[in-house]
Design a protein around this motif. Sequence first.
Motif, mmCIF file in Angstrom:
data_model
loop_
_atom_site.group_PDB
_atom_site.id
_atom_site.type_symbol
_atom_site.label_atom_id
_atom_site.label_comp_id
_atom_site.label_asym_id
_atom_site.label_seq_id
_atom_site.Cartn_x
_atom_site.Cartn_y
_atom_site.Cartn_z
ATOM 1 N N ARG A 14 0.807 -1.288 -0.022
ATOM 2 C CA ARG A 14 -0.228 -0.024 -0.004
ATOM 3 C C ARG A 14 0.805 1.280 0.008
ATOM 4 N NH1 ARG A 14 -5.485 1.160 -0.556
ATOM 5 N NH2 ARG A 14 -5.382 3.300 -0.688
ATOM 6 N N ALA A 17 2.703 1.588 -3.545
ATOM 7 C CA ALA A 17 1.378 1.876 -4.281
ATOM 8 C C ALA A 17 1.198 3.371 -4.362
ATOM 9 C CB ALA A 17 0.240 0.806 -4.133
ATOM 10 N N ILE A 28 -5.181 3.990 -7.423
ATOM 11 C CA ILE A 28 -5.281 2.513 -7.195
ATOM 12 C C ILE A 28 -6.751 2.053 -7.556
ATOM 13 C CG2 ILE A 28 -5.296 0.992 -5.305
ATOM 14 C CD1 ILE A 28 -3.079 2.931 -4.150
ATOM 15 N N ASN A 30 -7.995 -1.067 -7.272
ATOM 16 C CA ASN A 30 -8.398 -2.426 -6.741
ATOM 17 C C ASN A 30 -7.469 -2.956 -5.542
ATOM 18 O OD1 ASN A 30 -9.925 -5.038 -6.194
ATOM 19 N ND2 ASN A 30 -8.999 -6.020 -8.014
ATOM 20 N N VAL A 31 -8.106 -3.336 -4.496
ATOM 21 C CA VAL A 31 -7.224 -3.604 -3.391
ATOM 22 C C VAL A 31 -7.843 -4.856 -2.767
ATOM 23 C CG1 VAL A 31 -6.208 -3.151 -1.074
ATOM 24 C CG2 VAL A 31 -6.496 -1.063 -2.949
ATOM 25 N N GLN A 32 -7.201 -5.797 -2.390
ATOM 26 C CA GLN A 32 -7.884 -6.999 -1.924
ATOM 27 C C GLN A 32 -6.710 -7.428 -1.077
ATOM 28 O OE1 GLN A 32 -8.208 -9.502 -5.458
ATOM 29 N NE2 GLN A 32 -10.186 -9.526 -5.336
ATOM 30 N N SER A 33 -7.343 -7.746 0.208
ATOM 31 C CA SER A 33 -6.372 -8.164 1.347
ATOM 32 C C SER A 33 -6.498 -9.633 1.811
ATOM 33 C CB SER A 33 -6.749 -7.439 2.537
ATOM 34 O OG SER A 33 -7.844 -7.451 3.245
ATOM 35 N N ILE A 48 -1.686 -6.989 1.917
ATOM 36 C CA ILE A 48 -2.507 -6.922 0.879
ATOM 37 C C ILE A 48 -2.214 -8.190 -0.174
ATOM 38 C CG2 ILE A 48 -2.375 -5.453 -1.568
ATOM 39 C CD1 ILE A 48 -3.434 -3.918 0.581
ATOM 40 N N HIS A 50 -3.907 -8.508 -3.348
ATOM 41 C CA HIS A 50 -3.652 -8.166 -4.748
ATOM 42 C C HIS A 50 -3.897 -6.731 -4.853
ATOM 43 C CE1 HIS A 50 -3.936 -8.302 -9.033
ATOM 44 N NE2 HIS A 50 -4.762 -7.850 -9.053
ATOM 45 N N LEU A 51 -3.190 -5.819 -5.541
ATOM 46 C CA LEU A 51 -3.431 -4.550 -5.788
ATOM 47 C C LEU A 51 -3.190 -4.124 -7.282
ATOM 48 C CD1 LEU A 51 -2.287 -1.497 -3.327
ATOM 49 C CD2 LEU A 51 -1.923 -1.531 -5.728
ATOM 50 N N GLU A 52 -4.090 -3.155 -7.691
ATOM 51 C CA GLU A 52 -3.849 -2.971 -9.044
ATOM 52 C C GLU A 52 -3.856 -1.159 -9.154
ATOM 53 O OE1 GLU A 52 -6.756 -4.476 -11.860
ATOM 54 O OE2 GLU A 52 -6.795 -6.332 -10.791
#
Length: 131
Positions: A14, A17, A28, A30-33, A48, A50-52
């Motif tokens: 994070r 990013a 940013i 998309n953020v999936q924890s 995190i 996955h983060l886009e």
Amino acid sequence: MATLSPYIYSANAREQADFYVGVFGGEITNVQSYGDLPGMEDSKKHLIMHLEIQALGLRFFMADAGAEANDRGTGMDLALTFRHEEEAASIYSGLAKDGEVIMPFERMFWGTMLGRVRDRYGVLWQVATEA
């Protein structure tokens, strides 16, 4: 046809990013924890998975990887090429802030601008202008 997106493993995805969004612009998206996974232990839920990032017309992926994030090797740089020298110089300067200049951003004998930097997170970048 395919697209190639860098997937950067980080000790703090994070924070890293946010640094790239500050340098590149973009956002940013998309953020999936790991907290999104059923049954994940509490001590890892904040990490995190996955983060886009959408920036510069590109998509970058990131994830927390703990200590493994620091073992990058030296066999690969991420190369960004820009049409305009001013934009390239700005991105290069942003990546170099608190990083390590490996090759100053200068005009090459073939006519384009090129510089190489290791950012504050250990990622190697080449920033260039088009021929």
